[in-house]
Design a protein around this motif. Structure first.
Motif, PDB file in Angstrom:
ATOM      1  N   GLN A 170      12.516  -2.677  -6.958  1.00 48.11           N
ATOM      2  CA  GLN A 170      12.165  -1.405  -6.314  1.00 48.11           C
ATOM      3  C   GLN A 170      11.545  -0.411  -7.287  1.00 48.11           C
ATOM      4  O   GLN A 170      11.129   0.675  -6.882  1.00 48.11           O
ATOM      5  CB  GLN A 170      13.415  -0.794  -5.666  1.00 48.11           C
ATOM      6  CG  GLN A 170      13.993  -1.661  -4.558  1.00 48.11           C
ATOM      7  CD  GLN A 170      15.088  -0.951  -3.807  1.00 48.11           C
ATOM      8  OE1 GLN A 170      16.148  -0.657  -4.349  1.00 48.11           O
ATOM      9  NE2 GLN A 170      14.844  -0.659  -2.550  1.00 48.11           N
ATOM     10  N   VAL A 171      11.472  -0.782  -8.573  1.00 49.55           N
ATOM     11  CA  VAL A 171      10.938   0.120  -9.597  1.00 49.55           C
ATOM     12  C   VAL A 171       9.578  -0.348 -10.104  1.00 49.55           C
ATOM     13  O   VAL A 171       8.665   0.447 -10.312  1.00 49.55           O
ATOM     14  CB  VAL A 171      11.927   0.232 -10.784  1.00 49.55           C
ATOM     15  CG1 VAL A 171      11.355   1.100 -11.897  1.00 49.55           C
ATOM     16  CG2 VAL A 171      13.266   0.786 -10.305  1.00 49.55           C
ATOM     17  N   LEU A 172       9.441  -1.669 -10.302  1.00 54.84           N
ATOM     18  CA  LEU A 172       8.193  -2.238 -10.801  1.00 54.84           C
ATOM     19  C   LEU A 172       7.331  -2.733  -9.630  1.00 54.84           C
ATOM     20  O   LEU A 172       7.831  -2.976  -8.537  1.00 54.84           O
ATOM     21  CB  LEU A 172       8.493  -3.401 -11.755  1.00 54.84           C
ATOM     22  CG  LEU A 172       9.395  -3.070 -12.950  1.00 54.84           C
ATOM     23  CD1 LEU A 172       9.669  -4.323 -13.767  1.00 54.84           C
ATOM     24  CD2 LEU A 172       8.780  -1.993 -13.832  1.00 54.84           C
ATOM     25  N   ASP A 173       6.023  -2.879  -9.899  1.00 53.80           N
ATOM     26  CA  ASP A 173       5.071  -3.367  -8.881  1.00 53.80           C
ATOM     27  C   ASP A 173       5.112  -2.527  -7.602  1.00 53.80           C
ATOM     28  O   ASP A 173       5.213  -3.041  -6.496  1.00 53.80           O
ATOM     29  CB  ASP A 173       5.334  -4.845  -8.558  1.00 53.80           C
ATOM     30  CG  ASP A 173       5.101  -5.734  -9.771  1.00 53.80           C
ATOM     31  OD1 ASP A 173       4.060  -5.569 -10.432  1.00 53.80           O
ATOM     32  OD2 ASP A 173       5.963  -6.584 -10.072  1.00 53.80           O
ATOM     33  N   LEU A 174       4.996  -1.208  -7.766  1.00 55.96           N
ATOM     34  CA  LEU A 174       4.987  -0.292  -6.619  1.00 55.96           C
ATOM     35  C   LEU A 174       3.627  -0.246  -5.929  1.00 55.96           C
ATOM     36  O   LEU A 174       3.527   0.061  -4.756  1.00 55.96           O
ATOM     37  CB  LEU A 174       5.369   1.128  -7.082  1.00 55.96           C
ATOM     38  CG  LEU A 174       6.774   1.312  -7.643  1.00 55.96           C
ATOM     39  CD1 LEU A 174       6.955   2.732  -8.167  1.00 55.96           C
ATOM     40  CD2 LEU A 174       7.833   0.994  -6.600  1.00 55.96           C
ATOM     41  N   HIS A 175       2.554  -0.503  -6.694  1.00 57.28           N
ATOM     42  CA  HIS A 175       1.177  -0.427  -6.170  1.00 57.28           C
ATOM     43  C   HIS A 175       0.929   0.892  -5.445  1.00 57.28           C
ATOM     44  O   HIS A 175       0.340   0.941  -4.372  1.00 57.28           O
ATOM     45  CB  HIS A 175       0.887  -1.606  -5.225  1.00 57.28           C
ATOM     46  CG  HIS A 175       0.794  -2.913  -5.944  1.00 57.28           C
ATOM     47  ND1 HIS A 175      -0.255  -3.233  -6.779  1.00 57.28           N
ATOM     48  CD2 HIS A 175       1.644  -3.972  -5.979  1.00 57.28           C
ATOM     49  CE1 HIS A 175      -0.053  -4.439  -7.290  1.00 57.28           C
ATOM     50  NE2 HIS A 175       1.087  -4.909  -6.832  1.00 57.28           N
ATOM     51  N   SER A 176       1.374   1.985  -6.050  1.00 54.17           N
ATOM     52  CA  SER A 176       1.265   3.297  -5.405  1.00 54.17           C
ATOM     53  C   SER A 176      -0.137   3.882  -5.453  1.00 54.17           C
ATOM     54  O   SER A 176      -0.447   4.805  -4.719  1.00 54.17           O
ATOM     55  CB  SER A 176       2.223   4.279  -6.084  1.00 54.17           C
ATOM     56  OG  SER A 176       3.539   3.850  -5.916  1.00 54.17           O
ATOM     57  N   PHE A 177      -0.982   3.372  -6.347  1.00 53.83           N
ATOM     58  CA  PHE A 177      -2.295   3.982  -6.530  1.00 53.83           C
ATOM     59  C   PHE A 177      -3.442   3.045  -6.182  1.00 53.83           C
ATOM     60  O   PHE A 177      -4.587   3.344  -6.477  1.00 53.83           O
ATOM     61  CB  PHE A 177      -2.458   4.463  -7.981  1.00 53.83           C
ATOM     62  CG  PHE A 177      -1.688   5.719  -8.269  1.00 53.83           C
ATOM     63  CD1 PHE A 177      -2.302   6.961  -8.205  1.00 53.83           C
ATOM     64  CD2 PHE A 177      -0.344   5.663  -8.585  1.00 53.83           C
ATOM     65  CE1 PHE A 177      -1.593   8.128  -8.464  1.00 53.83           C
ATOM     66  CE2 PHE A 177       0.373   6.819  -8.840  1.00 53.83           C
ATOM     67  CZ  PHE A 177      -0.256   8.047  -8.778  1.00 53.83           C
ATOM     68  N   ASP A 178      -3.145   1.899  -5.589  1.00 59.19           N
ATOM     69  CA  ASP A 178      -4.254   1.010  -5.243  1.00 59.19           C
ATOM     70  C   ASP A 178      -4.189   0.636  -3.769  1.00 59.19           C
ATOM     71  O   ASP A 178      -3.202   0.897  -3.084  1.00 59.19           O
ATOM     72  CB  ASP A 178      -4.281  -0.240  -6.142  1.00 59.19           C
ATOM     73  CG  ASP A 178      -3.011  -1.053  -6.027  1.00 59.19           C
ATOM     74  OD1 ASP A 178      -2.720  -1.537  -4.923  1.00 59.19           O
ATOM     75  OD2 ASP A 178      -2.305  -1.213  -7.042  1.00 59.19           O
ATOM     76  N   ASN A 179      -5.266   0.027  -3.277  1.00 58.78           N
ATOM     77  CA  ASN A 179      -5.359  -0.195  -1.835  1.00 58.78           C
ATOM     78  C   ASN A 179      -4.467  -1.326  -1.327  1.00 58.78           C
ATOM     79  O   ASN A 179      -4.412  -1.570  -0.134  1.00 58.78           O
ATOM     80  CB  ASN A 179      -6.821  -0.408  -1.404  1.00 58.78           C
ATOM     81  CG  ASN A 179      -7.466  -1.589  -2.088  1.00 58.78           C
ATOM     82  OD1 ASN A 179      -6.789  -2.521  -2.526  1.00 58.78           O
ATOM     83  ND2 ASN A 179      -8.787  -1.565  -2.186  1.00 58.78           N
ATOM     84  N   LYS A 180      -3.740  -2.001  -2.239  1.00 58.74           N
ATOM     85  CA  LYS A 180      -2.760  -2.992  -1.775  1.00 58.74           C
ATOM     86  C   LYS A 180      -1.651  -2.294  -1.001  1.00 58.74           C
ATOM     87  O   LYS A 180      -0.914  -2.917  -0.244  1.00 58.74           O
ATOM     88  CB  LYS A 180      -2.152  -3.741  -2.970  1.00 58.74           C
ATOM     89  CG  LYS A 180      -3.100  -4.738  -3.611  1.00 58.74           C
ATOM     90  CD  LYS A 180      -2.401  -5.472  -4.745  1.00 58.74           C
ATOM     91  CE  LYS A 180      -3.383  -6.364  -5.496  1.00 58.74           C
ATOM     92  NZ  LYS A 180      -2.809  -6.960  -6.705  1.00 58.74           N
ATOM     93  N   ASP A 181      -1.512  -0.996  -1.251  1.00 63.26           N
ATOM     94  CA  ASP A 181      -0.458  -0.215  -0.599  1.00 63.26           C
ATOM     95  C   ASP A 181      -0.908   0.288   0.784  1.00 63.26           C
ATOM     96  O   ASP A 181      -0.178   0.987   1.455  1.00 63.26           O
ATOM     97  CB  ASP A 181      -0.094   0.987  -1.499  1.00 63.26           C
ATOM     98  CG  ASP A 181       1.175   1.692  -1.030  1.00 63.26           C
ATOM     99  OD1 ASP A 181       2.121   1.005  -0.653  1.00 63.26           O
ATOM    100  OD2 ASP A 181       1.193   2.936  -1.035  1.00 63.26           O
ATOM    101  N   GLY A 182      -2.125  -0.097   1.200  1.00 59.97           N
ATOM    102  CA  GLY A 182      -2.721   0.449   2.421  1.00 59.97           C
ATOM    103  C   GLY A 182      -1.852   0.332   3.656  1.00 59.97           C
ATOM    104  O   GLY A 182      -1.603   1.300   4.362  1.00 59.97           O
ATOM    105  N   VAL A 183      -1.366  -0.887   3.944  1.00 54.85           N
ATOM    106  CA  VAL A 183      -0.565  -1.106   5.148  1.00 54.85           C
ATOM    107  C   VAL A 183       0.725  -0.303   5.064  1.00 54.85           C
ATOM    108  O   VAL A 183       1.117   0.383   6.004  1.00 54.85           O
ATOM    109  CB  VAL A 183      -0.240  -2.612   5.318  1.00 54.85           C
ATOM    110  CG1 VAL A 183       0.676  -2.820   6.509  1.00 54.85           C
ATOM    111  CG2 VAL A 183      -1.522  -3.406   5.500  1.00 54.85           C
ATOM    112  N   ASN A 184       1.398  -0.387   3.898  1.00 57.37           N
ATOM    113  CA  ASN A 184       2.647   0.365   3.723  1.00 57.37           C
ATOM    114  C   ASN A 184       2.414   1.860   3.850  1.00 57.37           C
ATOM    115  O   ASN A 184       3.230   2.578   4.412  1.00 57.37           O
ATOM    116  CB  ASN A 184       3.269   0.064   2.351  1.00 57.37           C
ATOM    117  CG  ASN A 184       3.736  -1.373   2.240  1.00 57.37           C
ATOM    118  OD1 ASN A 184       4.032  -1.992   3.251  1.00 57.37           O
ATOM    119  ND2 ASN A 184       3.783  -1.890   1.034  1.00 57.37           N
ATOM    120  N   LEU A 185       1.281   2.322   3.303  1.00 57.66           N
ATOM    121  CA  LEU A 185       1.008   3.758   3.320  1.00 57.66           C
ATOM    122  C   LEU A 185       0.820   4.263   4.745  1.00 57.66           C
ATOM    123  O   LEU A 185       1.314   5.329   5.098  1.00 57.66           O
ATOM    124  CB  LEU A 185      -0.229   4.078   2.474  1.00 57.66           C
ATOM    125  CG  LEU A 185      -0.565   5.562   2.353  1.00 57.66           C
ATOM    126  CD1 LEU A 185       0.581   6.344   1.725  1.00 57.66           C
ATOM    127  CD2 LEU A 185      -1.839   5.773   1.546  1.00 57.66           C
TER     128      LEU A 185
END
Length: 370
Positions: free
Chosen positions: A228-243
């Motif tokens: 839950q701490v590493l590999d958050l992908h908070s700044f790239d578009n891999k986070d698109g669906v989650n965002l």
């Protein structure tokens, strides 16, 4: 000042060997920024991450920013007034160094050792602005192809956090503890055993009132689930669906503290002109052109959103930290889904109604004509 006193929490981490394959050339290396007040448990968290069995080879940069007492444990060596970094290469392939500048030089040196690790943890000092540190990953084009910002993690001391958050600052200055929470993708409320349930609830509510997007973990002695701490992908578009899912859940918050940072969100249907959207964002972030009902300029610290750009089939992610922002096309196609723009602003003096009104006035009218 009490804050310059060192305690056992600030010893350099001791590492144990971990298994893992070296990074293949061409892969991007994620960087996690770990911030929080002195004594909150940042170094304990680093120690825990580095000694857990997680099959990652990690490089650690202790970013000292030239603070007096912290230099006593610094691994950086100053000779004839010139600073250079001394790397400690550990038996397990992890690396550790300490720098007194903004970290760029250290990371450039780090990249020469690429292949020996697959993750960078950058610890900032208690009073540092993590937004300024995060910005260098967007601005420096040479580094951009090799490393990416994975997320900002803020460690919070459950016992003393409210004291830090309510500290009065001279007019115009941002409370550092509140800004660290505002910029965070993840907050770790540490030392929960030192407060009662009521105090913990109050702190949790205060954190959410500042940053409605942030994920909160609670722990003792900085022991958290590393997934839950590493590999958050908070700044790239891999986070698109989650965002998209996350933005739907965010609510506009009410400030818990005077003059405090809060979260504002709204949703507007339709497609936008990219050019005019840029004008709106620049007026907001750069020109500070929008004012609240009290006549105070709105200051945005963090900005996230999913927008529909006219003529583009895919959803576009909007990210901003302080005055920097970017629009990044995600892999998600709008398809039959109604085109809706969802924006979340975290900052000071924000007024939801005025922001939404300005957004519709400047952006949507042009977007509807496309």
């Amino acid at each position: 000042m009490d804050e310059v006193l060192m305690d056992e929490d600030d010893d350099c981490p001791e590492l144990v060997p971990i298994a893992g394959n070296p990074l293949s050339p061409g892969e991007q290396i994620p960087v996690t920024i770990i911030t929080g007040y002195l004594g909150a448990g940042k170094t304990t968290l680093l120690n825990y991450i580095l000694t857990e069995q997680h099959n990652k080879r990690i490089a650690v940069i202790l970013n000292e920013f030239g603070e007096g007492s912290a230099l006593e444990k610094s691994l950086a060596v100053s000779q004839a007034g010139e600073l250079y970094e001394e790397w400690l290469e550990l038996r397990n392939g992890c690396l550790c160094c300490s720098v007194k500048d903004n970290g760029l030089k250290a990371i450039e040196n780090l990249m020469q050792k690429k292949g020996k690790f697959d993750y960078i943890l950058l610890e900032t000092t208690g009073l540092a602005d993590p937004g300024a540190v995060a910005s260098m990953f967007w601005v420096d084009a040479e580094l951009g192809s090799d490393i990416y910002l994975d997320g900002i993690v803020t460690v919070i001391d459950a016992k003393y956090a409210m004291q830090h958050l309510t500290e009065e600052k001279p007019e115009g200055l941002v409370n550092e503890a509140a800004r660290q929470i505002a910029l965070a993708d993840l907050t770790i409320i540490n030392k929960t055993d030192l407060v009662n349930g009521e105090e913990l609830n109050h702190l949790r509510d205060t954190v959410r009132s500042i940053n409605g997007l942030v994920k909160i973990l609670e722990c003792q002695k900085s022991r958290v689930d590393l997934s839950q701490v590493l590999d958050l992908h908070s700044f790239d578009n891999k986070d698109g669906v989650n965002l998209v899912e996350k933005l739907q859940l965010v609510k506009t918050t009410r400030p818990h503290l005077d003059k405090s940072i809060l979260t504002v969100t709204f949703e507007v249907a339709g497609s936008l002109s990219e050019d005019v959207l840029n004008v709106f964002i620049q007026d907001l972030l750069w020109e500070k052109a929008f004012k609240n009902q009290a006549g105070l300029p709105m200051i945005v610290i963090r900005l996230k959103g999913i927008v529909s750009i006219a003529g583009k089939a895919k959803q576009v992610m909007l990210q901003g930290v302080h005055e920097l922002y970017e629009l990044d096309e995600t892999p998600q196609v709008w398809g039959e889904e109604p085109r809706v723009n969802r924006l979340v602003f975290i900052g000071r003096n924000l007024d939801r109604e005025i922001l939404q009104e300005q957004f519709i006035l400047t952006v949507l009218k042009v977007g509807d004509r496309n």
